[in-house]
Design a protein around this motif. Structure first.
Motif, PDB file in Angstrom:
ATOM      1  N   TYR A   1     -88.507 -68.176 -73.763  1.00 21.53           N
ATOM      2  CA  TYR A   1     -88.610 -68.133 -75.368  1.00 21.53           C
ATOM      3  C   TYR A   1     -88.260 -69.293 -76.107  1.00 21.53           C
ATOM      4  O   TYR A   1     -88.985 -69.744 -77.117  1.00 21.53           O
ATOM      5  CB  TYR A   1     -87.387 -66.996 -75.476  1.00 21.53           C
ATOM      6  N   MET A   2     -87.371 -70.215 -75.704  1.00 17.03           N
ATOM      7  CA  MET A   2     -87.096 -71.311 -76.323  1.00 17.03           C
ATOM      8  C   MET A   2     -88.253 -72.378 -76.538  1.00 17.03           C
ATOM      9  O   MET A   2     -88.906 -72.998 -77.235  1.00 17.03           O
ATOM     10  CB  MET A   2     -85.927 -71.999 -75.973  1.00 17.03           C
ATOM     11  N   LYS A   3     -88.963 -72.418 -75.296  1.00 14.47           N
ATOM     12  CA  LYS A   3     -90.159 -73.461 -74.943  1.00 14.47           C
ATOM     13  C   LYS A   3     -91.308 -72.858 -75.706  1.00 14.47           C
ATOM     14  O   LYS A   3     -91.965 -73.833 -76.272  1.00 14.47           O
ATOM     15  CB  LYS A   3     -90.276 -73.533 -73.472  1.00 14.47           C
ATOM     16  N   GLU A   4     -91.362 -71.589 -75.895  1.00 10.63           N
ATOM     17  CA  GLU A   4     -92.607 -70.967 -76.367  1.00 10.63           C
ATOM     18  C   GLU A   4     -92.434 -71.419 -78.059  1.00 10.63           C
ATOM     19  O   GLU A   4     -93.394 -71.397 -78.628  1.00 10.63           O
ATOM     20  CB  GLU A   4     -92.859 -69.792 -76.209  1.00 10.63           C
ATOM     21  N   ASN A   5     -91.124 -70.949 -78.587  1.00 13.78           N
ATOM     22  CA  ASN A   5     -90.889 -70.735 -79.955  1.00 13.78           C
ATOM     23  C   ASN A   5     -90.259 -71.884 -80.744  1.00 13.78           C
ATOM     24  O   ASN A   5     -90.237 -72.044 -81.900  1.00 13.78           O
ATOM     25  CB  ASN A   5     -90.351 -69.596 -80.307  1.00 13.78           C
TER      26      ASN A   5
END
Length: 451
Positions: free
Chosen positions: A192-196
């Motif tokens: 989620y962190m990598k995507e957002n």
């Protein structure tokens, strides 16, 4: 792409005047006085694809020069008008966001929120700034006392390089800038962190841990080596997320609000930690609670319709769960100076999700002592509501580790769990407390809600 909308149009108008100057006339759309108007769209890639292509480099906080003749195109979601974004802009194309480092003050004069921009990447640097994806130039640490003295990383490009590498498309349209809601249940989710990371987002229903009516956002005596202050939130472990405020921000000396808030900002990453860069004080607003609850029990006046089921409770225990007017429902098997083996359940009444497509469980809890592994939250679709527990009918709910108290204080934190997979059913929720003769926690639970 998903439209981005900036919520306070009047602020945009104010920033327009302050950044451009009262005597500056709006440019003719055919003669935009910034950037390289000779650039043409030739090989535009999505930001998601760009970050994927350089994922290893970014994750290792390395950098390299982009050799391919590629471009990105997106919307500017923040600038330096509020003094908290320093020599960079975030750009979002709907597939993802990336920071663009520009060695220039007054970026807001040229790049307003809602401005679409085409960026030619060949010859620019790309890398990870503490794993936050960024394109720009090279930064060299020149502080002799720093352990990273002489080290280079991705930083800001020369302003003249920037002028040659970008083209403004049309006029800024703030209505295209709308923050997404941050999913607090995924605060420690790496994917989620990598995507957002880099996106404009809003975290809702939170409060500042140090707000006391006197503390300000970023006092000079709290600044770190980067002239910033990390402000923790009560509801989220500060190892996972903080609000990052520069001592040069124009709201640095504004008193921290003490009420419950919605906080909008650029959600950058600093290694494995979220750092929310608030663009302006207007990004911090009072949270308006909409009671969309399917079921609510605060435990403010007793245990409500919840049922206590003791599976193991031997002398000298006479109870495990009990109501406390100060803390809600409280469970402990520490009695008379000793720990005792026990198993006790606090079980909700049947909750009807038959007419909803999605639902979320939320509750506040605190813990000291004992072992975290002895505590769990479960659901059942086949429990009969009686006074006996068949453990085979119950399934543990997945609650992120960051939403479990670490046992170091009596501070309550908010936990959330998705019930989407249970939509259309009637369910029971239970808080299961267990202990041994060597370890017995004290667990406090309140403000149970499903919405």
């Amino acid at each position: 792409m998903k439209t981005l909308k900036y919520s306070i149009y009047s602020l945009v108008c104010t920033l327009f005047v302050s950044c451009m100057g009262a005597g500056y006339a709006d440019p003719d759309i055919e003669e935009i006085p910034f950037g390289n108007n000779e650039l043409a769209e030739t090989n535009v890639v999505t930001i998601a694809q760009l970050k994927s292509d350089y994922a290893t480099l970014i994750n290792n906080s390395n950098m390299k020069e982009i050799e391919e003749d590629v471009q990105i195109k997106g919307i500017v979601t923040g600038n330096d008008a509020g003094g908290n974004l320093y020599r960079m802009i975030p750009v979002d194309d709907g597939t993802g966001a990336i920071n663009v480092g520009i060695d220039m003050n007054g970026i807001c004069r040229e790049l307003k929120v809602g401005q679409e921009v085409l960026i030619s990447l060949k010859g620019l640097m790309i890398g990870g700034n503490s794993q936050q994806p960024q394109v720009g130039g090279i930064y060299t640490n020149t502080t002799p006392s720093s352990p990273n003295y002489g080290k280079q990383s991705v930083g800001s490009m020369n302003r003249y390089v920037w002028e040659a590498h970008h083209k403004l498309i049309g006029l800024p349209d703030p209505t295209r800038v709308e923050p997404e809601e941050f999913d607090i249940t995924k605060v420690s989710n790496a994917d989620y962190m990598k995507e957002n990371c880099g996106k404009l987002m809003t975290i809702k229903g939170v409060s500042f841990r140090d707000a006391n009516g006197e503390a300000v956002f970023a006092p000079d005596d709290m600044k770190d080596a980067a002239n910033g202050v990390d402000r923790a939130l009560k509801e989220v472990n500060s190892r996972n997320l903080v609000v990052r405020v520069s001592t040069f921000a124009n709201f640095a000396n504004v008193t921290l609000p003490t009420d419950t808030l919605d906080i909008t900002g650029i959600f950058n990453r600093y290694r494995d930690k979220w750092q929310i860069l608030v663009r302006d004080i207007n990004d911090v607003t009072t949270h308006v609670e909409k009671d969309n609850a399917i079921y609510r029990e605060t435990f403010g006046e007793g245990q409500g319709d919840f049922k206590l089921v003791n599976v193991i409770m031997n002398d000298p225990l006479t109870y495990v769960w009990a109501w406390d007017s100060r803390y809600g429902m409280k469970a402990t098997a520490y009695v008379g100076g000793s720990n005792h083996a026990s198993e006790s359940w606090l079980v909700s009444p049947a909750i009807d999700l038959s007419n909803v497509n999605n639902a979320t469980l939320m509750f506040d809890h605190a813990r000291r002592y004992g072992e975290l592994g002895h505590l769990s939250v479960l659901y059942s679709t086949s429990h009969d509501g009686g006074d006996k527990i068949d453990a085979s009918q119950w399934t543990k709910l997945e609650i992120p580790s960051s939403m479990w108290p670490d046992g170091s204080s009596w501070d309550f934190i908010t936990a959330k769990a998705s019930l989407k997979a249970l939509a259309g059913k009637k369910i029971y929720i239970a808080f299961r407390y267990t202990s041994t003769d060597t370890a017995a926690a004290t667990w406090e639970v309140k403000n149970f809600v499903i919405e």
